[in-house]
Design a protein around this motif. Structure first.
Motif, PDB file in Angstrom:
ATOM      1  N   GLY A  21       0.799  -1.230   0.000  1.00 15.29           N
ATOM      2  CA  GLY A  21       0.000   0.000   0.000  1.00 15.29           C
ATOM      3  C   GLY A  21       0.824   1.268   0.000  1.00 15.29           C
ATOM      4  O   GLY A  21       0.269   2.363   0.014  1.00 15.29           O
ATOM      5  N   PHE A  22       2.151   1.127  -0.012  1.00 17.51           N
ATOM      6  CA  PHE A  22       3.001   2.326  -0.101  1.00 17.51           C
ATOM      7  C   PHE A  22       4.340   1.966  -0.724  1.00 17.51           C
ATOM      8  O   PHE A  22       4.692   0.785  -0.805  1.00 17.51           O
ATOM      9  N   LEU A  23       5.040   3.002  -1.136  1.00 17.38           N
ATOM     10  CA  LEU A  23       6.332   2.826  -1.801  1.00 17.38           C
ATOM     11  C   LEU A  23       7.181   4.037  -1.452  1.00 17.38           C
ATOM     12  O   LEU A  23       6.645   5.144  -1.300  1.00 17.38           O
ATOM     13  N   VAL A  24       8.480   3.828  -1.327  1.00 12.82           N
ATOM     14  CA  VAL A  24       9.395   4.933  -0.996  1.00 12.82           C
ATOM     15  C   VAL A  24      10.382   5.095  -2.149  1.00 12.82           C
ATOM     16  O   VAL A  24      11.005   4.119  -2.558  1.00 12.82           O
ATOM     17  N   LEU A  25      10.503   6.318  -2.670  1.00 14.15           N
ATOM     18  CA  LEU A  25      11.458   6.586  -3.753  1.00 14.15           C
ATOM     19  C   LEU A  25      12.447   7.651  -3.294  1.00 14.15           C
ATOM     20  O   LEU A  25      12.040   8.676  -2.733  1.00 14.15           O
ATOM     21  N   PRO A  26      13.747   7.439  -3.539  1.00 18.21           N
ATOM     22  CA  PRO A  26      14.743   8.382  -3.018  1.00 18.21           C
ATOM     23  C   PRO A  26      14.749   9.740  -3.732  1.00 18.21           C
ATOM     24  O   PRO A  26      15.158  10.747  -3.150  1.00 18.21           O
ATOM     25  N   ALA A  27      14.290   9.795  -5.000  1.00  9.95           N
ATOM     26  CA  ALA A  27      14.314  11.087  -5.719  1.00  9.95           C
ATOM     27  C   ALA A  27      13.238  11.110  -6.794  1.00  9.95           C
ATOM     28  O   ALA A  27      13.154  10.182  -7.605  1.00  9.95           O
ATOM     29  N   VAL A  28      12.406  12.157  -6.790  1.00 11.02           N
ATOM     30  CA  VAL A  28      11.439  12.333  -7.888  1.00 11.02           C
ATOM     31  C   VAL A  28      11.608  13.687  -8.572  1.00 11.02           C
ATOM     32  O   VAL A  28      10.879  13.999  -9.502  1.00 11.02           O
ATOM     33  N   THR A  29      12.558  14.470  -8.109  1.00 11.38           N
ATOM     34  CA  THR A  29      12.910  15.696  -8.831  1.00 11.38           C
ATOM     35  C   THR A  29      14.300  16.146  -8.386  1.00 11.38           C
ATOM     36  O   THR A  29      14.928  15.508  -7.543  1.00 11.38           O
ATOM     37  N   SER A  30      14.765  17.262  -8.969  1.00 10.43           N
ATOM     38  CA  SER A  30      16.123  17.732  -8.672  1.00 10.43           C
ATOM     39  C   SER A  30      16.131  18.602  -7.408  1.00 10.43           C
ATOM     40  O   SER A  30      15.098  19.159  -7.015  1.00 10.43           O
ATOM     41  N   GLN A  31      17.308  18.746  -6.825  1.00 11.40           N
ATOM     42  CA  GLN A  31      17.440  19.609  -5.642  1.00 11.40           C
ATOM     43  C   GLN A  31      17.173  21.082  -6.013  1.00 11.40           C
ATOM     44  O   GLN A  31      16.686  21.853  -5.195  1.00 11.40           O
TER      45      GLN A  31
END
Ligand code: AKG
Length: 301
Positions: A21-31
Motif C-alpha cells: 500500500g506504499f512505496l518509498v522513492l529516493p528522488a522524484v525531482t532535482s534539488q
C-alpha cells in the motif's frame, strides 16, 4: 516547454506498492527544483493564498483568522502559483501514477502542507478515501508525497500500516469529536504499533493508496516541514455498493463556510474555469465524473 519524466519503476516496486500500500522513492525531482518549490510554498503560506476561497486552512484547529495554525494546508496550490503547473515533479508523478494504476489515470487533486517549526501538529491516522464527500463512487486513487526538506521522525515524516490498502475504509471521526476541525482520524480497526516510518531526503517521495492508513508525527524541530502532495486516480464510476461516510456529514468547518460564501459570490465560475484549464476535457471519464459529482452536489444542497 513541458517538463519530461525520467522515473521508471521496477516490477518489484510496482508489486510491492500493491501488496503493502506504499512505496518509498529516493528522488522524484532535482534539488534545484526543490529549492524553488520551497520559496513558492513559503510565499503562498505567508500571503495566506486561497484563504478567502476556503482553500487555505488549519487542518487540526478551528481555523480562526487570528490564530496561528498548527497544521496549515492549501488545496490545489497551483491555482495561486502558476509556476507549479510545469515542474519535473509533476511530470514524474504522473508517470509514476500511470505505472501504478494504468494509463487511464488522471490528476485529481494537490495539497501543500506545512508543519510549522516547533508547533507543527501531528497528522492523525487516517485513510485518504475517508475524506471523499461522495462515498457512492468507486475510488482508485494514490497520493505522491514529496518533502521539500529532509523528512525525519523528528519533523513528521510519513508512517504507514502495511497491507491496510487491501481492506475497507475504516470508521473515522473528527478529532476530539469536534466537527469544526477539518481533519479526520481513524477510530478503530488497526494497530499503530505496526507503523513503518519513512524518513526521506528532500525531493524523495512516498506513494500511498487511498486506503493505506497513514499519519505523520508533530514537528519538534526548529525548521518548518513542508510537503507537496500530488493526487491521481482512475476516473471514479458510480458504485454498486452503498456506503455511508457519516463522519463527513456533520462537519462545520470555517473553511467550508468560506468556500460556500466564495462560490455564492461567483467563485463557482472560477472553479469551472480552473477545471477546464487543468484539462478535465482531455479525459472523457474524468469529465463524466465531474459532471456526475456536480449534479449530485446540486441535488444534495
Ligand atoms: O503531510 C502530512 O503531514 C500528512 C499528509 C497526508 O496525510 C497525505 O498526503 O495524505
Amino acid at each position: 516547454m513541458e517538463a519530461a519524466s525520467n522515473v521508471t519503476l521496477t516490477p518489484e516496486q510496482i508489486a510491492s506498492f500493491h501488496e503493502q500500500g506504499f512505496l518509498v522513492l529516493p528522488a522524484v525531482t532535482s534539488q534545484e527544483e526543490v529549492a524553488d518549490l520551497r520559496q513558492v510554498f513559503d510565499r503562498l503560506f505567508a500571503s495566506k493564498a486561497g484563504r478567502k476561497e476556503g482553500a487555505q486552512f488549519d487542518m487540526v484547529g478551528h481555523d480562526d483568522d487570528d490564530a496561528a495554525p498548527a497544521l496549515p494546508q492549501i488545496i490545489n496550490p497551483v491555482n495561486y502559483a502558476p509556476e507549479l503547473r510545469d515542474t519535473h515533479y509533476r511530470a514524474n508523478a504522473l508517470a509514476i501514477a500511470r505505472q501504478l494504476l494504468g494509463p487511464e489515470v488522471t490528476p485529481a487533486f494537490e495539497h501543500a502542507i506545512l508543519k510549522p517549526a516547533e508547533r507543527g501538529a501531528a497528522t492523525p491516522w487516517h485513510q485518504d478515501e475517508a475524506f471523499r464527500v461522495d462515498p457512492d463512487f468507486e475510488y482508485q486513487q494514490l497520493s505522491i508525497w514529496m518533502p521539500l526538506q529532509e523528512a525525519t521522525l523528528e519533523n513528521g515524516c510519513m508512517e504507514y500500516i502495511p497491507g491496510t490498502n487491501k481492506g475497507e475504509v475504516l470508521p473515522h471521526r473528527s478529532p476530539g469529536s469536534d466537527t469544526k476541525v477539518h481533519a479526520l482520524e481513524c477510530a478503530e480497526g488497526f494497530d499503530p504499533a505496526k507503523a513503518v516510518p519513512c524518513p526521506l531526503p528532500a525531493g524523495g517521495a512516498t506513494i500511498h493508496s487511498g486506503r493505506t492508513l497513514h499519519h505523520a508525527g508533530p514537528n519538534l524541530t526548529n525548521m518548518p516541514r513542508r510537503a507537496y502532495v500530488l493526487g491521481f486516480e482512475i476516473p471514479p464510476k458510480p458504485s454498486a455498493q452503498a456506503r455511508d461516510f457519516y463522519w463527513n456529514r456533520d462537519k462545520q468547518t470555517a473553511n467550508r463556510e468560506r468556500k460556500r460564501a466564495w462560490r455564492r459570490r461567483g467563485g463557482v465560475l472560477v472553479e469551472v474555469g480552473r477545471k477546464l484549464r487543468g484539462g478535465v476535457w482531455r479525459s472523457p471519464g474524468r469529465l463524466l465524473f465531474e459532471v456526475r459529482r456536480a449534479l449530485r452536489a446540486l441535488k444534495g444542497s
